[in-house]
Scaffold this motif. Structure first.
Motif, PDB file in Angstrom:
ATOM      1  N   ASP A 101     -68.174   6.110  56.905  1.00 15.08           N
ATOM      2  CA  ASP A 101     -67.969   7.452  56.966  1.00 15.08           C
ATOM      3  C   ASP A 101     -67.232   7.713  55.537  1.00 15.08           C
ATOM      4  OD1 ASP A 101     -68.746   7.747  59.649  1.00 15.08           O
ATOM      5  OD2 ASP A 101     -66.789   7.704  60.459  1.00 15.08           O
ATOM      6  N   GLN A 102     -66.090   7.114  55.120  1.00 15.92           N
ATOM      7  CA  GLN A 102     -65.648   7.335  53.964  1.00 15.92           C
ATOM      8  C   GLN A 102     -66.619   7.202  52.875  1.00 15.92           C
ATOM      9  OE1 GLN A 102     -62.258   4.837  52.388  1.00 15.92           O
ATOM     10  NE2 GLN A 102     -60.923   6.670  52.331  1.00 15.92           N
ATOM     11  N   MET A 103     -67.356   6.101  52.678  1.00 18.46           N
ATOM     12  CA  MET A 103     -68.149   5.721  51.654  1.00 18.46           C
ATOM     13  C   MET A 103     -69.338   7.020  51.384  1.00 18.46           C
ATOM     14  SD  MET A 103     -70.885   2.746  50.776  1.00 18.46           S
ATOM     15  CE  MET A 103     -72.324   3.401  51.697  1.00 18.46           C
ATOM     16  N   ILE A 104     -69.592   7.468  52.298  1.00 20.62           N
ATOM     17  CA  ILE A 104     -70.595   8.649  52.206  1.00 20.62           C
ATOM     18  C   ILE A 104     -69.784   9.950  51.794  1.00 20.62           C
ATOM     19  CG2 ILE A 104     -71.901  10.370  53.621  1.00 20.62           C
ATOM     20  CD1 ILE A 104     -72.578   8.001  55.448  1.00 20.62           C
ATOM     21  N   ALA A 105     -68.685  10.232  52.396  1.00 22.07           N
ATOM     22  CA  ALA A 105     -68.048  11.438  52.195  1.00 22.07           C
ATOM     23  C   ALA A 105     -67.048  11.596  51.027  1.00 22.07           C
ATOM     24  CB  ALA A 105     -67.471  11.910  53.543  1.00 22.07           C
ATOM     25  N   ASP A 106     -66.412  10.282  51.076  1.00 16.86           N
ATOM     26  CA  ASP A 106     -65.030  10.306  50.030  1.00 16.86           C
ATOM     27  C   ASP A 106     -65.514   8.913  49.223  1.00 16.86           C
ATOM     28  OD1 ASP A 106     -63.099  10.720  48.303  1.00 16.86           O
ATOM     29  OD2 ASP A 106     -61.853  11.170  50.015  1.00 16.86           O
ATOM     30  N   PRO A 107     -66.503   8.736  48.531  1.00 20.42           N
ATOM     31  CA  PRO A 107     -66.617   7.625  47.736  1.00 20.42           C
ATOM     32  C   PRO A 107     -65.508   6.943  46.749  1.00 20.42           C
ATOM     33  CG  PRO A 107     -68.061   9.131  46.967  1.00 20.42           C
ATOM     34  CD  PRO A 107     -67.579   9.779  48.189  1.00 20.42           C
ATOM     35  N   VAL A 108     -64.856   8.108  46.226  1.00 18.40           N
ATOM     36  CA  VAL A 108     -63.681   7.800  45.226  1.00 18.40           C
ATOM     37  C   VAL A 108     -62.716   7.127  46.072  1.00 18.40           C
ATOM     38  CG1 VAL A 108     -62.016   8.784  43.605  1.00 18.40           C
ATOM     39  CG2 VAL A 108     -64.379   9.649  43.709  1.00 18.40           C
ATOM     40  N   ALA A 109     -62.183   7.595  47.185  1.00 19.24           N
ATOM     41  CA  ALA A 109     -61.153   6.936  47.940  1.00 19.24           C
ATOM     42  C   ALA A 109     -61.718   5.622  48.532  1.00 19.24           C
ATOM     43  CB  ALA A 109     -60.832   7.982  49.194  1.00 19.24           C
ATOM     44  N   CYS A 110     -62.859   5.635  48.971  1.00 18.03           N
ATOM     45  CA  CYS A 110     -63.407   4.422  49.480  1.00 18.03           C
ATOM     46  C   CYS A 110     -63.558   3.167  48.439  1.00 18.03           C
ATOM     47  CB  CYS A 110     -64.851   4.461  49.829  1.00 18.03           C
ATOM     48  SG  CYS A 110     -65.488   3.075  50.792  1.00 18.03           S
ATOM     49  N   ALA A 111     -63.662   3.524  47.072  1.00 20.49           N
ATOM     50  CA  ALA A 111     -63.787   2.555  45.863  1.00 20.49           C
ATOM     51  C   ALA A 111     -62.116   2.117  45.697  1.00 20.49           C
ATOM     52  CB  ALA A 111     -64.283   3.206  44.542  1.00 20.49           C
ATOM     53  N   ALA A 112     -61.262   2.688  46.238  1.00 22.92           N
ATOM     54  CA  ALA A 112     -59.816   2.375  46.070  1.00 22.92           C
ATOM     55  C   ALA A 112     -59.285   1.542  47.071  1.00 22.92           C
ATOM     56  CB  ALA A 112     -58.921   3.507  46.070  1.00 22.92           C
TER      57      ALA A 112
END
Length: 297
Positions: free
Chosen positions: A217-228
């Motif tokens: 879910d996060q990788m799709i919608a908020d990849p910047v946060a996911c990358a952290a």
């Protein structure tokens, strides 16, 4: 110019390849998994790329503990399926794209990412299983894969491994490299490996369905946060081999929606991505299987 139009994400469990090679795809255990890729095989036919950049990890086939590059790009004209102890998979030889691969290597290194240039290597299940899942079963003599493939190997086997942020930023650099290639090519980038699994120790067999899907879910919608996401989260929540998911962030970083000014709403709409397909299944040989197709708007 060349363009990245889509990204594909999938686990590359070796037992999946064995099930295909041994004709077990319709058995009760395996059928639900392969059903989840039926859409993907048709999508692949309808959206055939000119080149695939396939991000995977080598499993002590091309590299060993004697020498493990953090990032390595294949620039050869062809790659032979590797013998991983049971003979090579009965699949076609993988044809490369030396011109684009060399261009990417030059561009990405000039963007301050150190890549190892590989002019000869065999490719293992990390690369061939995703091709089989997306393209279907192929006769090694009569058939060929639908397009050239550029292997991009990432070390997620021996610590230290690259961070999710480093991988995400590398994806951005790859996108810039592709878009500076002076040929009209439709390029796909695939991130493979994962999802949650652990192959050894007291937690062998660990699968974390809730964490996997929240991460997707996060990788799709908020990849910047996911990358952290820090390494310890992958290890704690997804098992020791769950760290393979950082490779998905290379493909995610190459999508168009991460390259605009986030404060520009018009640009955000123009550079949005669409979820074409999403699938999750457990277990496949004590591994969680995740799959996703994203298309640039």
């Amino acid at each position: 110019m060349a363009k990245i139009t889509a990204s594909v994400f999938t686990s590359h469990v070796p037992a999946i390849g064995a099930a295909m090679d041994l004709g077990k795809t319709q058995e009760d255990y395996w059928k639900p998994l392969f059903t989840g890729y039926e859409y993907s095989k048709q999508w692949m036919k309808d959206n055939k790329p000119d080149v695939i950049i396939l991000v995977f990890n080598d499993h002590a086939t091309a590299f060993s503990l004697d020498m493990i590059p953090t990032f390595a790009i294949g620039t050869a004209a062809e790659y032979t399926p590797a013998d991983e102890g049971f003979g090579p998979r009965p699949v076609p030889k993988v044809m490369g794209h030396p011109d684009l691969a060399s261009h990417i290597a030059h561009s990405v290194i000039q963007q301050d990412f150190d890549l190892t240039i590989v002019n000869k290597m065999d490719v293992d299940h990390g690369l061939t299983v995703p091709l089989s899942l997306m393209c279907g079963e192929k006769d090694p003599v009569k058939d060929s894969w639908p397009c050239p493939v550029i292997p991009f190997a990432v070390n997620v086997v021996q610590y230290p491994v690259p961070s999710g942020q480093r991988c995400f930023n590398l994806g951005k650099a790859i996108r810039k490299a592709v878009e500076s290639f002076d040929e009209d090519l439709n390029v796909h980038i695939w991130g493979t490996g994962g999802m949650s699994h652990q192959l050894q120790g007291a937690r062998a067999g660990l699968i974390n369905r809730e964490w996997d899907n929240a991460w997707l879910d996060q990788m799709i919608a908020d990849p910047v946060a996911c990358a952290a996401t820090p390494h310890i989260d992958y290890v704690r929540e997804a098992g020791s081999e769950g760290i393979e998911l950082v490779m998905w962030l290379i493909a995610r970083g190459a999508m168009s929606d991460v390259s605009y000014d986030a404060t520009d709403l018009e640009a955000a709409r123009a550079h949005s991505v669409r979820v074409a397909h999403r699938f999750y299944h457990v277990p496949a040989s004590n591994t969680a299987v995740g799959h996703l197709i994203l298309e640039n708007n």
